[in-house]
Design a protein around this motif. Sequence first.
Motif, PDB file in Angstrom:
ATOM      1  N   VAL A   2      22.888  70.006  41.002  1.00  0.00           N
ATOM      2  CA  VAL A   2      23.981  70.969  41.245  1.00  0.00           C
ATOM      3  C   VAL A   2      23.685  71.741  42.536  1.00  0.00           C
ATOM      4  O   VAL A   2      22.544  71.819  42.968  1.00  0.00           O
ATOM      5  N   VAL A   3      24.742  72.325  43.091  1.00  0.00           N
ATOM      6  CA  VAL A   3      24.565  73.227  44.225  1.00  0.00           C
ATOM      7  C   VAL A   3      24.620  74.650  43.669  1.00  0.00           C
ATOM      8  O   VAL A   3      25.599  75.037  43.017  1.00  0.00           O
ATOM      9  N   LEU A   4      23.537  75.399  43.896  1.00  0.00           N
ATOM     10  CA  LEU A   4      23.426  76.754  43.332  1.00  0.00           C
ATOM     11  C   LEU A   4      23.619  77.809  44.407  1.00  0.00           C
ATOM     12  O   LEU A   4      22.875  77.834  45.399  1.00  0.00           O
ATOM     13  N   ASP A  38      22.139  83.218  48.000  1.00  0.00           N
ATOM     14  CA  ASP A  38      23.260  82.285  48.242  1.00  0.00           C
ATOM     15  C   ASP A  38      22.800  81.099  49.107  1.00  0.00           C
ATOM     16  O   ASP A  38      23.451  80.746  50.084  1.00  0.00           O
ATOM     17  N   GLU A  39      21.669  80.514  48.689  1.00  0.00           N
ATOM     18  CA  GLU A  39      21.064  79.456  49.519  1.00  0.00           C
ATOM     19  C   GLU A  39      21.779  78.118  49.419  1.00  0.00           C
ATOM     20  O   GLU A  39      21.599  77.259  50.268  1.00  0.00           O
ATOM     21  N   LYS A  40      22.513  77.928  48.345  1.00  0.00           N
ATOM     22  CA  LYS A  40      23.206  76.661  48.096  1.00  0.00           C
ATOM     23  C   LYS A  40      22.218  75.479  48.065  1.00  0.00           C
ATOM     24  O   LYS A  40      22.461  74.427  48.637  1.00  0.00           O
ATOM     25  N   ARG A  41      21.076  75.730  47.380  1.00  0.00           N
ATOM     26  CA  ARG A  41      20.109  74.640  47.208  1.00  0.00           C
ATOM     27  C   ARG A  41      20.688  73.577  46.272  1.00  0.00           C
ATOM     28  O   ARG A  41      21.416  73.899  45.340  1.00  0.00           O
ATOM     29  N   LEU A  42      20.347  72.341  46.534  1.00  0.00           N
ATOM     30  CA  LEU A  42      20.734  71.234  45.662  1.00  0.00           C
ATOM     31  C   LEU A  42      19.561  70.987  44.719  1.00  0.00           C
ATOM     32  O   LEU A  42      18.510  70.497  45.143  1.00  0.00           O
ATOM     33  N   LEU A  43      19.749  71.361  43.453  1.00  0.00           N
ATOM     34  CA  LEU A  43      18.633  71.370  42.503  1.00  0.00           C
ATOM     35  C   LEU A  43      19.069  70.782  41.167  1.00  0.00           C
ATOM     36  O   LEU A  43      20.225  70.969  40.759  1.00  0.00           O
ATOM     37  N   PRO A  44      18.157  70.105  40.461  1.00  0.00           N
ATOM     38  CA  PRO A  44      18.531  69.626  39.128  1.00  0.00           C
ATOM     39  C   PRO A  44      18.451  70.770  38.105  1.00  0.00           C
ATOM     40  O   PRO A  44      17.397  71.362  37.918  1.00  0.00           O
ATOM     41  N   CYS A  45      19.578  71.085  37.510  1.00  0.00           N
ATOM     42  CA  CYS A  45      19.645  72.178  36.520  1.00  0.00           C
ATOM     43  C   CYS A  45      20.493  71.707  35.351  1.00  0.00           C
ATOM     44  O   CYS A  45      21.295  70.786  35.501  1.00  0.00           O
ATOM     45  N   ALA A  46      20.351  72.388  34.220  1.00  0.00           N
ATOM     46  CA  ALA A  46      21.222  72.054  33.089  1.00  0.00           C
ATOM     47  C   ALA A  46      22.581  72.708  33.339  1.00  0.00           C
ATOM     48  O   ALA A  46      22.679  73.920  33.492  1.00  0.00           O
TER      49      ALA A  46
END
Length: 307
Positions: free
Chosen positions: A269-271, A243-251
Amino acid sequence: MKKKVSVIGAGNVGASLAQLIVHSGIADVVLFDIAEGIPQGKALDLAEACPVWQSSSSVLGTNDFADTTGSDIIVVTAGFPRKPGMSRDDLLFANAKVVSDVVAGTSKLSPDSIIIAVTNPMDVMAQVSMDVSGFRPERVMGMGGILDSARFRTFVAWEAGVSPEDVEALVLGGHGDLMVPMPRFTTVKGVSITELFSAERIDALVQRTRHGGAEIVSLLKSGSAYYAPAAATFQMVKSVILDEKRLLPCAAYLNGEYGVTGYYTGVPVVLGESGIERIVELKLNAEEEKDLDKSVVAVKMLVEKLK
Ligand code: APR
């Protein structure tokens, strides 16, 4: 109890991902493949590395979907890789069948899971995964942007003569030849590369990023990249599991964001533990918008072709 990640496809990408998860110890892993013996053999090999890695993750290799029951994450890497001269899109029909089969086989057994599609053409395979599972879009996503951005970061770091750790980069759009590397949002220790390199050099770095996958396919001759794809997928898995809430480019499935409705494409997105918790909308300039539109049109065309 540890979280459970099922990696579907025990080939190069799947096995490399399983290795990263087991080595990190953050989750238990089930490695599934249609080929008999392969997932069992690789899982046993990984289990025997655990004492050395001081990892308490368990790892099971299987040909039986039942073993994936109750997964927190299902990663789909099953399918065919590219050969020299092929684009990711050439894999469309063969891989759509594989992805539908494995998502149908796993999603009902793990109704609360999050699906990460890695199989190419990835944006379309994410859509197939969502359609077949019936899961909400926040819980179905694709891996592409982190890999493409990592390639861009590598090339920028070489150009600048600095460690790739000090480079941030962003690539938006579909994970295909029309992906959209974003020089304005690509920085060396906070300074945009548009201020550091000539337009000509930036264009060369962008082109190399766009063809980063093909460059490796042409060198390997039998198969496609897997270390960086596995590393990129691991970053997504970790952000969800911890539940790191990394901001990453994802589809992500877009519903009006970036002017796109009803298709998957790469966006920041925030994951977190519930999947895609937020889609971040950046203010693009006219040229960036045009490039993103072109990239999304390519994804749409593949989705239509599949229908
Ligand atoms: N069910 C389960 N596994 C399957 C199925 C199926 N129906 N069909 C194929 N597989 C398995 C193969 O047996 C193989 O072990 O998928 C695995 C794919 O592994 P590789 O051929 O090594 O391919 P890999 O390099 O891992 O790439 C897999 O990820 O990055 C993408 O473009 C790449 O689409 C490709 C996918």
